[in-house]
Design a protein around this motif. Structure first.
Motif, PDB file in Angstrom:
ATOM      1  N   GLY A 186       0.793  -1.218   0.000  1.00  0.00           N
ATOM      2  CA  GLY A 186       0.000   0.000   0.000  1.00  0.00           C
ATOM      3  C   GLY A 186       0.822   1.262   0.000  1.00  0.00           C
ATOM      4  N   GLY A 187       2.145   1.150   0.022  1.00  0.00           N
ATOM      5  CA  GLY A 187       3.013   2.318  -0.091  1.00  0.00           C
ATOM      6  C   GLY A 187       3.045   3.176   1.154  1.00  0.00           C
ATOM      7  N   LEU A 188       3.406   4.417   0.970  1.00  0.00           N
ATOM      8  CA  LEU A 188       3.613   5.342   2.096  1.00  0.00           C
ATOM      9  C   LEU A 188       2.360   5.578   2.939  1.00  0.00           C
ATOM     10  CD1 LEU A 188       5.645   7.215   3.492  1.00  0.00           C
ATOM     11  CD2 LEU A 188       4.903   9.034   1.936  1.00  0.00           C
ATOM     12  N   PRO A 189       1.173   5.759   2.362  1.00  0.00           N
ATOM     13  CA  PRO A 189       0.007   6.036   3.203  1.00  0.00           C
ATOM     14  C   PRO A 189      -0.248   4.999   4.291  1.00  0.00           C
ATOM     15  CG  PRO A 189      -0.511   6.480   0.913  1.00  0.00           C
ATOM     16  CD  PRO A 189       0.832   5.802   0.927  1.00  0.00           C
ATOM     17  N   ARG A 193       6.122   2.710  10.017  1.00  0.00           N
ATOM     18  CA  ARG A 193       7.482   3.090  10.385  1.00  0.00           C
ATOM     19  C   ARG A 193       8.254   3.447   9.113  1.00  0.00           C
ATOM     20  NH1 ARG A 193       8.930   1.371  15.564  1.00  0.00           N
ATOM     21  NH2 ARG A 193      11.133   1.318  14.971  1.00  0.00           N
ATOM     22  N   VAL A 194       8.736   4.697   9.064  1.00  0.00           N
ATOM     23  CA  VAL A 194       9.383   5.218   7.860  1.00  0.00           C
ATOM     24  C   VAL A 194      10.701   5.877   8.230  1.00  0.00           C
ATOM     25  CG1 VAL A 194       9.161   6.807   5.906  1.00  0.00           C
ATOM     26  CG2 VAL A 194       7.131   5.646   6.805  1.00  0.00           C
ATOM     27  N   ALA A 195      11.736   5.585   7.448  1.00  0.00           N
ATOM     28  CA  ALA A 195      13.028   6.250   7.599  1.00  0.00           C
ATOM     29  C   ALA A 195      13.172   7.285   6.491  1.00  0.00           C
ATOM     30  CB  ALA A 195      14.170   5.236   7.530  1.00  0.00           C
ATOM     31  N   VAL A 196      13.602   8.504   6.851  1.00  0.00           N
ATOM     32  CA  VAL A 196      13.781   9.588   5.888  1.00  0.00           C
ATOM     33  C   VAL A 196      15.257   9.976   5.890  1.00  0.00           C
ATOM     34  CG1 VAL A 196      13.046  11.893   5.168  1.00  0.00           C
ATOM     35  CG2 VAL A 196      11.461  10.403   6.424  1.00  0.00           C
ATOM     36  N   GLU A 205      11.071   1.297   7.119  1.00  0.00           N
ATOM     37  CA  GLU A 205      12.174   1.018   8.051  1.00  0.00           C
ATOM     38  C   GLU A 205      12.538  -0.455   8.054  1.00  0.00           C
ATOM     39  OE1 GLU A 205      13.317   3.032  12.225  1.00  0.00           O
ATOM     40  OE2 GLU A 205      11.622   1.669  12.328  1.00  0.00           O
ATOM     41  N   ARG A 206      11.549  -1.282   7.803  1.00  0.00           N
ATOM     42  CA  ARG A 206      11.822  -2.716   7.697  1.00  0.00           C
ATOM     43  C   ARG A 206      11.938  -3.090   6.221  1.00  0.00           C
ATOM     44  NH1 ARG A 206       7.711  -2.451  11.660  1.00  0.00           N
ATOM     45  NH2 ARG A 206       8.443  -3.018  13.744  1.00  0.00           N
ATOM     46  N   GLY A 207      13.129  -3.431   5.780  1.00  0.00           N
ATOM     47  CA  GLY A 207      13.350  -3.805   4.393  1.00  0.00           C
ATOM     48  C   GLY A 207      13.928  -2.705   3.537  1.00  0.00           C
ATOM     49  N   GLY A 325      19.616  11.497   8.939  1.00  0.00           N
ATOM     50  CA  GLY A 325      18.315  10.888   8.687  1.00  0.00           C
ATOM     51  C   GLY A 325      17.375  11.026   9.853  1.00  0.00           C
ATOM     52  N   MET A 326      16.165  10.582   9.647  1.00  0.00           N
ATOM     53  CA  MET A 326      15.129  10.611  10.673  1.00  0.00           C
ATOM     54  C   MET A 326      14.307   9.336  10.586  1.00  0.00           C
ATOM     55  SD  MET A 326      13.654  14.467  10.076  1.00  0.00           S
ATOM     56  CE  MET A 326      14.736  15.838   9.688  1.00  0.00           C
ATOM     57  N   CYS A 327      13.647   9.008  11.680  1.00  0.00           N
ATOM     58  CA  CYS A 327      12.750   7.851  11.720  1.00  0.00           C
ATOM     59  C   CYS A 327      11.385   8.314  12.209  1.00  0.00           C
ATOM     60  CB  CYS A 327      13.298   6.768  12.643  1.00  0.00           C
ATOM     61  SG  CYS A 327      14.745   5.927  11.988  1.00  0.00           S
ATOM     62  N   LEU A 328      10.384   8.122  11.384  1.00  0.00           N
ATOM     63  CA  LEU A 328       9.017   8.512  11.718  1.00  0.00           C
ATOM     64  C   LEU A 328       8.200   7.262  12.015  1.00  0.00           C
ATOM     65  CD1 LEU A 328       6.710  10.669  11.803  1.00  0.00           C
ATOM     66  CD2 LEU A 328       6.380  10.210   9.355  1.00  0.00           C
TER      67      LEU A 328
END
Length: 355
Positions: A186-189, A193-196, A205-207, A325-328
């Motif tokens: 389903g992508g970003l939406p 857990r997202v790494a920027v 963040e996973r994969g 970087g950042m982790c959201l």
């Protein structure tokens, strides 16, 4: 861009003529301003001097505007027109025409940069002579247009015509020439857990799957103007695009006149999703101004708390998320609008702190 029974026809949009138009208006405005200055002010100019000034600057403005109009006319006359139908692609430019038969098409798609991808056709040149007379051809690839010169929504229209009407494969290549797949799950939406990273790339963040890319000068760090982030969002906006260059969200910072420290978030359909106010500890609001959540900073961690008092999202910066970087992390139980708005939090923090 038009869709008719024979197929989909695409050519340059109005924004392809924006620079000639701007140059024309600037020249006319400058010439008019200087000419009027000879007739106003504390003291009127001497008639002879006023006539010379008007002839020089007014005439120069008209001449420059005429050159801009000629520039726009040349763009119009030499524009490429592409029609996608069941039999293949027809390319026309001025008096030249070339056809790429459907069975000679390997794939149709995009080549990065994601902020301004090139519409490209991969085909068998031996089965489609004359294509190089109407557009640029390198090997088995013909470049048709850049995104910046085409109307909004063209990617979706061309994708549908390619896979439906033409029956060809859709291909997207990155900067290195590697094929880019669709974001998983389903992508970003839907990602929790997202790494920027420092280039504005949102990854799971996973994969580490690429989910989106932030495009725009606004997100750049002032110490590095070499283009770490993709261009294409303008000076006051960041466009979040998926790896296939489709717009997901637009973060638009309000002008100083309308409200400093505010950023509006728009969906892919152009509708206002909400607003973010403040920079160091931003608050999140619906499109009509209702408060959804507030942010509190603790060390290198930003915590977003909803109006129900529960943690809706958090952002880690610094050593815990890499050098630049950042982790959201977003709570699955957070309201949908708040989950969407918090995707802008890494960019808000970057603009404020200039990481």
């Amino acid at each position: 861009m038009s869709v008719s029974p024979p197929g989909l026809k695409i050519t340059l949009a109005r924004r392809a003529y924006r620079w000639p138009l701007r140059f024309c208006l600037t020249a006319l405005t400058a010439g008019l301003a200087v000419s009027l200055s000879t007739l106003s002010g504390p003291e009127a100019w001497e008639p002879e001097e006023a006539r010379r000034t008007i002839a020089l600057y007014g005439g120069g403005g008209v001449l420059a505007a005429s050159a801009a109009a000629l520039w726009a006319f040349i763009i119009y006359r030499t524009r490429l027109v592409v029609t996608i139908g069941e039999q293949g692609l027809v390319l026309r430019r001025r008096g030249n025409e070339a056809t790429i038969p459907a069975d000679a098409v390997d794939a149709v798609g995009l080549v990065w940069p994601v902020a301004d991808p090139a519409w490209t056709v991969w085909f068998d040149p031996g089965a489609a002579p004359g294509v190089d007379a109407v557009t640029k051809v390198e090997g088995r690839a013909a470049t048709l247009f850049r995104d910046r010169s085409l109307p909004p929504g063209w990617i979706e229209a061309v994708h549908a015509a390619t896979t439906g009407t033409l029956g060809a494969a859709w291909r997207v290549l990155d900067d290195e020439g590697d094929e880019v797949g669709r974001p998983p799950g389903g992508g970003l939406p839907r990602a929790d857990r997202v790494a920027v990273d420092g280039r504005g790339r949102y990854r799971g963040e996973r994969g580490g799957a690429l989910l989106a890319v932030a495009c725009g000068r606004l997100a750049e760090r002032p110490a590095d103007r070499s283009g770490v982030l993709a261009r294409g969002g303008g000076r006051r906006a960041i466009v979040l695009r998926d790896p296939h260059a489709r717009t997901l969200l637009v973060f638009r910072r309000a002008s100083t006149m309308s409200g400093r420290g505010r950023m509006r978030v728009f969906g892919a359909d152009g509708r206002l999703a909400g607003e973010i106010r403040g920079g160091h500890e931003p608050s999140f609001h619906t499109a009509d101004g209702m408060l959804l959540g507030v942010t509190r900073r603790t060390g290198d961690r930003y915590v977003v708390t909803g109006v129900d008092g529960r943690e809706s999202a958090s952002l880690r910066t610094g050593s815990g998320a890499g050098d630049d970087g950042m982790c959201l992390e977003r709570s699955p139980s957070a309201p949908g609008t708040l989950r969407t708005l918090t995707l802008a939090l890494p960019m808000v923090v970057r603009i404020t702190r200039r990481i």
